[in-house]
Write a protein that holds these residues in place. Structure first.
Motif, PDB file in Angstrom:
ATOM      1  N   LEU A 287       0.827  -1.198   0.000  1.00 57.45           N
ATOM      2  CA  LEU A 287       0.000   0.000   0.000  1.00 57.45           C
ATOM      3  C   LEU A 287       0.867   1.256   0.000  1.00 57.45           C
ATOM      4  CD1 LEU A 287      -2.877   1.155   0.125  1.00 57.45           C
ATOM      5  CD2 LEU A 287      -2.707   1.072   2.625  1.00 57.45           C
ATOM      6  N   THR A 288       1.963   1.238   0.768  1.00 57.86           N
ATOM      7  CA  THR A 288       2.845   2.414   0.833  1.00 57.86           C
ATOM      8  C   THR A 288       3.529   2.655  -0.502  1.00 57.86           C
ATOM      9  OG1 THR A 288       3.252   2.022   3.197  1.00 57.86           O
ATOM     10  CG2 THR A 288       4.816   3.435   2.029  1.00 57.86           C
ATOM     11  N   THR A 289       4.032   1.600  -1.113  1.00 55.09           N
ATOM     12  CA  THR A 289       4.720   1.725  -2.409  1.00 55.09           C
ATOM     13  C   THR A 289       3.770   2.289  -3.466  1.00 55.09           C
ATOM     14  OG1 THR A 289       6.185  -0.125  -1.871  1.00 55.09           O
ATOM     15  CG2 THR A 289       5.992   0.506  -4.181  1.00 55.09           C
ATOM     16  N   ASN A 290       2.595   1.704  -3.567  1.00 55.15           N
ATOM     17  CA  ASN A 290       1.623   2.180  -4.560  1.00 55.15           C
ATOM     18  C   ASN A 290       1.179   3.617  -4.271  1.00 55.15           C
ATOM     19  OD1 ASN A 290       1.690  -0.258  -5.939  1.00 55.15           O
ATOM     20  ND2 ASN A 290      -0.012  -1.130  -4.776  1.00 55.15           N
ATOM     21  N   ALA A 291       1.012   3.940  -2.990  1.00 56.16           N
ATOM     22  CA  ALA A 291       0.565   5.284  -2.622  1.00 56.16           C
ATOM     23  C   ALA A 291       1.609   6.332  -2.991  1.00 56.16           C
ATOM     24  CB  ALA A 291       0.242   5.347  -1.134  1.00 56.16           C
TER      25      ALA A 291
END
Length: 393
Positions: free
Chosen positions: A140-144
């Motif tokens: 989620l952090t990478t995509n965000a």
């Protein structure tokens, strides 16, 4: 909804539309690759269906007449949903968000709406990609982070567009003002030219036709009175009426452009003025003394001096009550002078009003000359017209 760029629009507006057009070419290529990929049926046909839905929605909005704001909002909502679905179905389709950034500017009705719409798009691909890869904090952090970076580019695009549009509108306003100013200037020149032409015609009519008709009236009255007492004199006056009428006819043809503009026969200025003085003496019986030196004078100068003499003699005939007129033509190194003096009743120069005097001044001023008028009650009148030599060269 942002309209298609027009000629004169800033480069940024053209770039935005070219970006949008190029994105559709890439989307079409991605659809073609998807058709021949080894994806499972769900991912393949689902991706093609979502791509087709976005393309069909954009095409429909563009073909709607007017400025379909609500339809643009529906298209953006569909675009956000499709981005989420595409990023969920397969890896690599998150790039569609970058390609679709211009659409949030083109189809939103305000910068705020474009920012919100592009933000929702970033959330959509973040959620879709995270669901496909596994819902973890790291994923989620990478995509965000990647979505936020793309959204920042979109936000910059959205903020730059109003400035570009404002610059376009300002240039359009300035162009419109320039066109209006040019039209106003052309109209002012036309009106000024028409006024100048009316002034010229009024002056020509006063100095030629009006003076001729005045002479005809005076001569006709004198001839009628002399028919029984002095037939020979009456005959001379009738001949003079005929000559004056013919001259008026010639002048009228000049005014309407059916004859040469100058209206004068060839000859020196002294010969031209002497012919006029002889006619005046014959018609009025007033004693005329003339000292007319030969002077180098071009045609405009000849016309101006002749009109000044005719106007001066007409004033003598109508107003002065003079018994004698003295006319002198002199040539000097600095110019040509015409002096007309009478022994009439005179007048107060400061109280003088009349079209004729103003016409003489205007004629001479056009050639760089001057008119000097001297008179007093009981002492006659002196008119001095000067045309400088440099005005003739």
């Amino acid at each position: 909804m942002l309209q298609r760029p027009r000629r004169g629009d800033p480069l940024w507006i053209w770039t935005l539309h070219r970006w949008d057009q190029g994105s559709w070419a890439v989307i079409g290529l991605m659809a073609l690759i998807t058709c021949f990929s080894d994806l499972n049926a769900t991912a393949r046909y689902g991706s093609l269906a979502l791509l087709a839905a976005v393309a069909l929605s954009a095409l429909t909005v563009r073909r709607l007449p007017g400025n379909p704001v609500r339809a643009g909002h529906v298209h953006l909502a569909l675009l956000v949903a499709c981005l989420s679905g595409l990023s969920y179905l397969r890896d690599g389709y998150g790039v569609l968000y970058t390609l679709a950034l211009p659409q949030f500017v083109l189809y939103a009705d305000s910068p705020r709406g474009a920012l919100v719409g592009s933000g929702l798009g970033a959330v959509a691909i973040t959620v879709g990609g995270s669901l496909r890869e596994g819902w973890t904090v790291a994923t989620l952090t990478t995509n965000a982070v990647s979505s936020l970076a793309v959204w920042a580019v979109g936000a910059l695009m959205i903020l730059l567009t109003p400035r570009a549009l404002a610059a376009r509108d300002e240039r359009a306003r300035l162009r419109a003002e320039l066109v209006t100013a040019r039209l106003d200037l052309a109209e002012a020149h036309r009106l000024q030219g028409a006024a100048a032409e009316r002034e010229r015609l009024s002056r020509e009519i006063h100095d030629t036709l009006a003076q001729g008709f005045a002479s005809i009236i005076v001569l006709a009255g004198a001839a009628r009175s002399a028919l029984e007492t002095d037939p020979e004199r009456a005959d001379r006056q009738l001949l003079s009426i005929e000559r004056t009428a013919r001259e008026n006819f010639t002048e009228a043809r000049v005014l309407v452009g059916a004859a040469p503009r100058d209206g004068l026969v060839p000859g020196s200025i002294a010969t031209t003025l002497r012919r006029t003085l002889d006619r005046f003496a014959e018609d009025t019986g007033i004693t005329v003394t003339a000292d007319l030196a030969e002077a180098a004078c071009d045609q405009p100068g000849r016309i101006a001096l002749l009109r000044c003499l005719q106007e001066s003699l007409a004033n003598v005939r109508k107003h002065a009550g003079a018994s004698a007129v003295d006319v002198v033509l002199r040539s000097h190194p600095y110019g040509v002078e015409l002096e007309v003096t009478d022994d009439g009743r005179g007048f107060v120069v400061a109280q003088a009003r009349g079209f004729g005097l103003g016409g003489m001044r205007d004629r001479l001023a056009e050639l760089g000359g001057e008119l000097h008028l001297t008179s007093s009650l009981g002492d006659g009148t002196r008119v001095l017209a000067l045309i400088p030599t440099d005005a003739e060269e």
